[in-house]
Write an enzyme that holds these catalytic residues in place. Structure first.
Site, PDB file in Angstrom:
ATOM      1  CE  LYS A  72      -3.964  -2.102   2.251  1.00  0.00           C
ATOM      2  NZ  LYS A  72      -4.800  -2.162   3.459  1.00  0.00           N
ATOM      3  CD  GLU A  73       1.969   4.265  -4.572  1.00  0.00           C
ATOM      4  OE1 GLU A  73       3.137   3.847  -4.642  1.00  0.00           O
ATOM      5  OE2 GLU A  73       1.445   4.934  -5.463  1.00  0.00           O
ATOM      6  CE  LYS A  85      -0.183  11.492  -6.819  1.00  0.00           C
ATOM      7  NZ  LYS A  85      -1.015  11.066  -7.961  1.00  0.00           N
TER       8      LYS A  85
END
Length: 162
Positions: A72-73, A85
């Site tokens: 998961k990021e 970003k």
């Protein structure tokens, strides 16, 4: 042990057009489609594309790993004014190999009204006892992202010109 890997590419599209891709969830879709089968799946876990958004990715295993890697990021920084970003792995993936930080940074820099530079960077930190894991970090993911997104941006530019 802290390290970083850099990769830059120039694209003949306005910076605003490139940021419309890099600053949104559209980036995940383009990367998944363009880098399949290396990127097997990208799922939105929570969020709307802003800071705090979490994605779950399933990717081909890095050298020395068995089976696909699932992690998961989280989007930790989105600066629409500076066109920056940042995402960080928050669960699984390289964290399971002794990394305490794995961050990808995207920056879109205007060169002139019709072109920009896209600066991609991986920042990582790995525990001393797992220092050999640092060899897993290469510029290949950045090169892949840059190649796929550059093709997509130029395709969109040409489609809009017709």
């Amino acid at each position: 042990m802290f390290g970083q890997v850099l990769y830059d590419v120039e694209v003949d599209v306005p910076a605003g057009d490139a940021w419309e891709l890099y600053g949104t969830l559209q980036l995940a879709k383009v990367v998944q489609e363009g880098l399949s089968p290396m990127v097997e799946k990208v799922e939105l876990v929570e969020g709307d594309g802003g800071v705090g958004t979490v994605l779950e990715l399933t990717v081909a295993p890095p050298p020395g790993a068995q089976g696909p890697m699932i992690y998961k990021e989280k989007f930790t920084k989105i600066d629409n004014e500076k066109r920056i970003k940042e995402t960080e792995v928050v669960e699984g993936g390289l964290l399971d190999f002794g990394f305490t930080l794995y961050r990808i940074c995207f920056e879109v820099v205007e060169k002139d009204k019709d072109s920009c530079a896209i600066k991609l960077k991986i920042e990582y930190d790995v525990k001393e006892e797992a220092a050999s894991s640092a060899s897993m970090i290469t510029s290949k993911p950045l090169e892949g992202i840059a190649s796929v997104t550059t093709s997509y941006l130029l395709k969109m530019k040409n489609a809009n010109a017709n």
